[in-house]
Design a protein around this motif. Structure first.
Motif, PDB file in Angstrom:
ATOM      1  N   VAL A 150       0.853  -1.202   0.000  1.00 53.45           N
ATOM      2  CA  VAL A 150       0.000   0.000   0.000  1.00 53.45           C
ATOM      3  C   VAL A 150       0.886   1.248   0.000  1.00 53.45           C
ATOM      4  CG1 VAL A 150      -1.714   1.308   1.297  1.00 53.45           C
ATOM      5  CG2 VAL A 150      -1.890  -1.189   1.173  1.00 53.45           C
ATOM      6  N   ARG A 151       1.898   1.226   0.886  1.00 47.51           N
ATOM      7  CA  ARG A 151       2.801   2.383   0.990  1.00 47.51           C
ATOM      8  C   ARG A 151       3.461   2.651  -0.365  1.00 47.51           C
ATOM      9  NH1 ARG A 151       6.417   0.345   4.383  1.00 47.51           N
ATOM     10  NH2 ARG A 151       4.814  -0.191   5.906  1.00 47.51           N
ATOM     11  N   ASP A 152       3.978   1.590  -0.987  1.00 46.07           N
ATOM     12  CA  ASP A 152       4.693   1.752  -2.266  1.00 46.07           C
ATOM     13  C   ASP A 152       3.759   2.193  -3.388  1.00 46.07           C
ATOM     14  OD1 ASP A 152       6.956   1.041  -0.944  1.00 46.07           O
ATOM     15  OD2 ASP A 152       7.072  -1.003  -1.748  1.00 46.07           O
ATOM     16  N   SER A 153       2.526   1.672  -3.385  1.00 47.99           N
ATOM     17  CA  SER A 153       1.611   2.066  -4.470  1.00 47.99           C
ATOM     18  C   SER A 153       1.317   3.560  -4.378  1.00 47.99           C
ATOM     19  CB  SER A 153       0.317   1.247  -4.393  1.00 47.99           C
ATOM     20  OG  SER A 153      -0.406   1.547  -3.214  1.00 47.99           O
ATOM     21  N   LEU A 154       1.262   4.081  -3.136  1.00 49.95           N
ATOM     22  CA  LEU A 154       1.018   5.521  -2.966  1.00 49.95           C
ATOM     23  C   LEU A 154       2.277   6.324  -3.292  1.00 49.95           C
ATOM     24  CD1 LEU A 154      -1.141   5.272   0.249  1.00 49.95           C
ATOM     25  CD2 LEU A 154      -1.933   6.040  -1.997  1.00 49.95           C
ATOM     26  N   SER A 155       3.449   5.811  -2.901  1.00 42.69           N
ATOM     27  CA  SER A 155       4.708   6.499  -3.259  1.00 42.69           C
ATOM     28  C   SER A 155       4.838   6.586  -4.773  1.00 42.69           C
ATOM     29  CB  SER A 155       5.915   5.748  -2.704  1.00 42.69           C
ATOM     30  OG  SER A 155       5.742   5.473  -1.342  1.00 42.69           O
ATOM     31  N   ALA A 156       4.484   5.487  -5.444  1.00 43.34           N
ATOM     32  CA  ALA A 156       4.555   5.472  -6.912  1.00 43.34           C
ATOM     33  C   ALA A 156       3.699   6.603  -7.480  1.00 43.34           C
ATOM     34  CB  ALA A 156       4.086   4.123  -7.447  1.00 43.34           C
ATOM     35  N   ILE A 168       2.689   9.417  -5.813  1.00 41.95           N
ATOM     36  CA  ILE A 168       3.195  10.731  -5.392  1.00 41.95           C
ATOM     37  C   ILE A 168       4.447  11.093  -6.186  1.00 41.95           C
ATOM     38  CG2 ILE A 168       4.237  11.973  -3.448  1.00 41.95           C
ATOM     39  CD1 ILE A 168       2.316  10.218  -1.642  1.00 41.95           C
ATOM     40  N   GLN A 169       5.334  10.111  -6.385  1.00 46.59           N
ATOM     41  CA  GLN A 169       6.585  10.384  -7.107  1.00 46.59           C
ATOM     42  C   GLN A 169       6.433  10.149  -8.614  1.00 46.59           C
ATOM     43  OE1 GLN A 169       9.897   8.290  -5.130  1.00 46.59           O
ATOM     44  NE2 GLN A 169       8.579   8.140  -3.322  1.00 46.59           N
ATOM     45  N   ARG A 170       5.226   9.768  -9.050  1.00 44.41           N
ATOM     46  CA  ARG A 170       5.002   9.452 -10.480  1.00 44.41           C
ATOM     47  C   ARG A 170       6.099   8.513 -10.976  1.00 44.41           C
ATOM     48  NH1 ARG A 170       2.891  13.891  -9.127  1.00 44.41           N
ATOM     49  NH2 ARG A 170       1.270  15.106 -10.169  1.00 44.41           N
ATOM     50  N   ASP A 171       6.321   7.419 -10.230  1.00 40.87           N
ATOM     51  CA  ASP A 171       7.431   6.514 -10.527  1.00 40.87           C
ATOM     52  C   ASP A 171       6.908   5.115 -10.861  1.00 40.87           C
ATOM     53  OD1 ASP A 171       9.558   4.703 -10.404  1.00 40.87           O
ATOM     54  OD2 ASP A 171      10.640   5.890  -8.905  1.00 40.87           O
ATOM     55  N   VAL A 172       6.941   4.790 -12.156  1.00 37.02           N
ATOM     56  CA  VAL A 172       6.419   3.501 -12.623  1.00 37.02           C
ATOM     57  C   VAL A 172       7.181   2.331 -12.006  1.00 37.02           C
ATOM     58  CG1 VAL A 172       6.163   2.022 -14.663  1.00 37.02           C
ATOM     59  CG2 VAL A 172       5.490   4.429 -14.763  1.00 37.02           C
ATOM     60  N   SER A 173       8.499   2.513 -11.798  1.00 39.70           N
ATOM     61  CA  SER A 173       9.305   1.375 -11.307  1.00 39.70           C
ATOM     62  C   SER A 173       8.852   0.966  -9.903  1.00 39.70           C
ATOM     63  CB  SER A 173      10.791   1.749 -11.303  1.00 39.70           C
ATOM     64  OG  SER A 173      11.036   2.759 -10.341  1.00 39.70           O
ATOM     65  N   ILE A 174       8.469   1.935  -9.070  1.00 36.03           N
ATOM     66  CA  ILE A 174       7.962   1.595  -7.732  1.00 36.03           C
ATOM     67  C   ILE A 174       6.640   0.836  -7.869  1.00 36.03           C
ATOM     68  CG2 ILE A 174       7.169   2.487  -5.499  1.00 36.03           C
ATOM     69  CD1 ILE A 174       8.910   4.934  -5.933  1.00 36.03           C
ATOM     70  N   ALA A 175       5.778   1.310  -8.778  1.00 32.51           N
ATOM     71  CA  ALA A 175       4.478   0.653  -8.990  1.00 32.51           C
ATOM     72  C   ALA A 175       4.684  -0.788  -9.458  1.00 32.51           C
ATOM     73  CB  ALA A 175       3.661   1.439 -10.009  1.00 32.51           C
ATOM     74  N   GLU A 176       5.672  -0.986 -10.321  1.00 32.83           N
ATOM     75  CA  GLU A 176       5.896  -2.346 -10.852  1.00 32.83           C
ATOM     76  C   GLU A 176       6.394  -3.298  -9.762  1.00 32.83           C
ATOM     77  OE1 GLU A 176       8.213  -1.227 -14.232  1.00 32.83           O
ATOM     78  OE2 GLU A 176       6.511  -1.391 -15.601  1.00 32.83           O
ATOM     79  N   ASP A 203      -4.299  -6.983  -2.896  1.00 32.94           N
ATOM     80  CA  ASP A 203      -4.984  -6.855  -4.190  1.00 32.94           C
ATOM     81  C   ASP A 203      -5.307  -5.390  -4.490  1.00 32.94           C
ATOM     82  OD1 ASP A 203      -4.952  -9.583  -4.620  1.00 32.94           O
ATOM     83  OD2 ASP A 203      -6.981  -9.911  -3.866  1.00 32.94           O
ATOM     84  N   HIS A 204      -5.811  -4.690  -3.484  1.00 33.98           N
ATOM     85  CA  HIS A 204      -6.173  -3.280  -3.704  1.00 33.98           C
ATOM     86  C   HIS A 204      -4.927  -2.438  -3.983  1.00 33.98           C
ATOM     87  CE1 HIS A 204     -10.299  -4.061  -2.875  1.00 33.98           C
ATOM     88  NE2 HIS A 204     -10.102  -4.403  -1.620  1.00 33.98           N
ATOM     89  N   ALA A 205      -3.831  -2.746  -3.273  1.00 32.25           N
ATOM     90  CA  ALA A 205      -2.569  -2.027  -3.524  1.00 32.25           C
ATOM     91  C   ALA A 205      -2.118  -2.280  -4.968  1.00 32.25           C
ATOM     92  CB  ALA A 205      -1.499  -2.470  -2.540  1.00 32.25           C
ATOM     93  N   THR A 206      -2.297  -3.534  -5.432  1.00 30.97           N
ATOM     94  CA  THR A 206      -1.953  -3.872  -6.813  1.00 30.97           C
ATOM     95  C   THR A 206      -2.807  -3.066  -7.785  1.00 30.97           C
ATOM     96  OG1 THR A 206      -1.373  -6.105  -6.105  1.00 30.97           O
ATOM     97  CG2 THR A 206      -1.791  -5.795  -8.457  1.00 30.97           C
ATOM     98  N   GLU A 247      -3.318   1.453 -11.623  1.00 33.76           N
ATOM     99  CA  GLU A 247      -3.900   2.754 -11.987  1.00 33.76           C
ATOM    100  C   GLU A 247      -2.794   3.785 -12.211  1.00 33.76           C
ATOM    101  OE1 GLU A 247      -6.945   3.664 -12.607  1.00 33.76           O
ATOM    102  OE2 GLU A 247      -7.956   1.808 -12.038  1.00 33.76           O
ATOM    103  N   VAL A 248      -1.779   3.751 -11.332  1.00 35.26           N
ATOM    104  CA  VAL A 248      -0.684   4.727 -11.426  1.00 35.26           C
ATOM    105  C   VAL A 248       0.090   4.517 -12.731  1.00 35.26           C
ATOM    106  CG1 VAL A 248       1.520   5.421 -10.412  1.00 35.26           C
ATOM    107  CG2 VAL A 248      -0.480   5.062  -8.937  1.00 35.26           C
ATOM    108  N   ILE A 249       0.377   3.246 -13.057  1.00 36.69           N
ATOM    109  CA  ILE A 249       1.101   2.954 -14.306  1.00 36.69           C
ATOM    110  C   ILE A 249       0.283   3.434 -15.499  1.00 36.69           C
ATOM    111  CG2 ILE A 249       1.966   1.106 -15.803  1.00 36.69           C
ATOM    112  CD1 ILE A 249       2.610  -0.478 -13.212  1.00 36.69           C
ATOM    113  N   TYR A 250      -1.016   3.180 -15.451  1.00 34.51           N
ATOM    114  CA  TYR A 250      -1.894   3.615 -16.545  1.00 34.51           C
ATOM    115  C   TYR A 250      -1.900   5.135 -16.658  1.00 34.51           C
ATOM    116  CZ  TYR A 250      -6.335   4.993 -18.667  1.00 34.51           C
ATOM    117  OH  TYR A 250      -7.296   5.611 -19.414  1.00 34.51           O
ATOM    118  N   TRP A 251      -1.941   5.775 -15.498  1.00 37.18           N
ATOM    119  CA  TRP A 251      -1.961   7.243 -15.471  1.00 37.18           C
ATOM    120  C   TRP A 251      -0.697   7.804 -16.117  1.00 37.18           C
ATOM    121  CZ3 TRP A 251       0.280  10.154 -10.853  1.00 37.18           C
ATOM    122  CH2 TRP A 251       0.116  11.534 -10.995  1.00 37.18           C
TER     123      TRP A 251
END
Lengths: 216, 216
Positions: free
Chosen positions: B129-135, B137-145, B194-197, B202-206
């Motif tokens: 959850v923390r990382d999905s939000l950091s991704a 905030i930082q607009r960072d696809v690698s964190i999301a992945e 699952d929700h964090a995923t 969503e962030v990657i899509y954005w």
């Protein structure tokens, strides 16, 4: 603008198609559970990709229409509703798949009495999904509000089934594994009811502009 | 248009606030489970209304901005992302509440060994959850992945915990009730993952405009 209206209709059709597919998956999943039939479970698994592809298409169309046209308040609400209802339907399909997976475990063991309660709960959950979609198709708030009322019934069934299965497990450890699968199925049905409730709330918001935020 | 940018920033802030709140609720819920502390569970219950109110506001702002302004493709994607991530965060908060409810049942009984595995699973789910939000905030696809990769770990933990608890239940029926609660908590944590995923997708899509449709 005429073109825009047509595009909105196309999007609407996709959601209705997704809804029909998700409904069909629940029905087959419940039949697989009741008839203890593995082949029916396979039919449900086979539909997962189609539902997922439809959700991608619904989201894609909703975002594109928002970006390409300047939607009026009501159209904007519709586009967001489309995206969110697509998400709910995809989750309903996931629950149908989970019911099939839990059924697969359950039918490795002799049947348990409580299976008579689960189909009733399943009927209510299915009706909630059907009604939430009818409410959207007929733009009928009163149908959507009926769905919100049904939710409590589903929760009551889940608790009753849980308590009954618990007594079986305590009385006879051989029932623990099949009973666990049935407890999980009851929770799958509860979540289907929750998603139907979310859809009903989206429809009410779409029609009345009223806002809900208590997604389940 | 300057005003529009500010409005988008305001909306973004609300999502971050919601995320912080949801994260905090999971953390407190897990602490309540680990410390077998009912008072901590109460803290989590107390936050439910705030999260729900924030989701209503996020949705409301996203729809209004869409209707009042003509968003560019990227802004439109952001507005839909905002609405959907709001929904995911509200569901994460629901799961934190469920963890507290299941904990309340579990601590009516003596502790079970497996509780050492659950906190590890909880740590991973929280980090997702923390990382999905950091991704975001930082607009960072690698964190999301990275978040997408973690999901398998969570599922593996759920299965392991399920199997272990099952053997306890079969061996000693007195563990059935607390073990059931822990099995449900493991599923709550799985759903948080699952929700964090979903948020990460969503962030990657954005950021990339890539589309996902496999919401969990």
């Amino acid at each position: 603008m005429r073109h825009f209206e047509e595009q909105l209709q196309e999007l609407f059709k996709r959601i209705v198609l997704m809804g029909t597919l998700a409904e069909n998956m629940i029905q087959t999943a419940v039949a697989s559970m009741v008839k203890r039939n593995e082949a029916l479970a396979q039919e449900v698994f086979a539909k997962e990709d189609e539902v997922n592809a439809l959700q991608v298409e619904v989201d894609d169309r909703a975002v594109k229409l928002t970006a390409l046209q300047q939607p009026m308040a009501k159209d904007a609400r519709f586009l967001f509703m489309a995206s969110r209802i697509g998400g709910e339907l995809e989750r309903i399909a996931d629950q149908a798949i989970n019911i099939c997976q839990n059924t697969r475990h359950a039918i490795e063991y002799p049947p348990i009495k409580t299976l008579v309660e689960l189909p009733i709960m399943a009927e209510i959950a299915q009706k909630m999904v059907r009604d939430s979609l009818s409410a959207m198709i007929q733009r009928d708030v009163s149908i959507a509000e009926k769905v919100l009322v049904e939710e409590k019934k589903v929760d009551a069934f889940r608790d009753q089934i849980f308590r009954t299965l618990l007594t079986y497990m305590m009385a006879d450890p051989r029932t623990i594994q099949p009973a666990l699968s049935l407890i999980l199925i009851a929770r799958n049905l509860e979540r289907i009811g929750d998603h139907a409730t979310n859809i009903a709330e989206e429809v009410i918001y779409w029609i009345q502009g009223r806002m809900f935020g208590t997604a389940k």
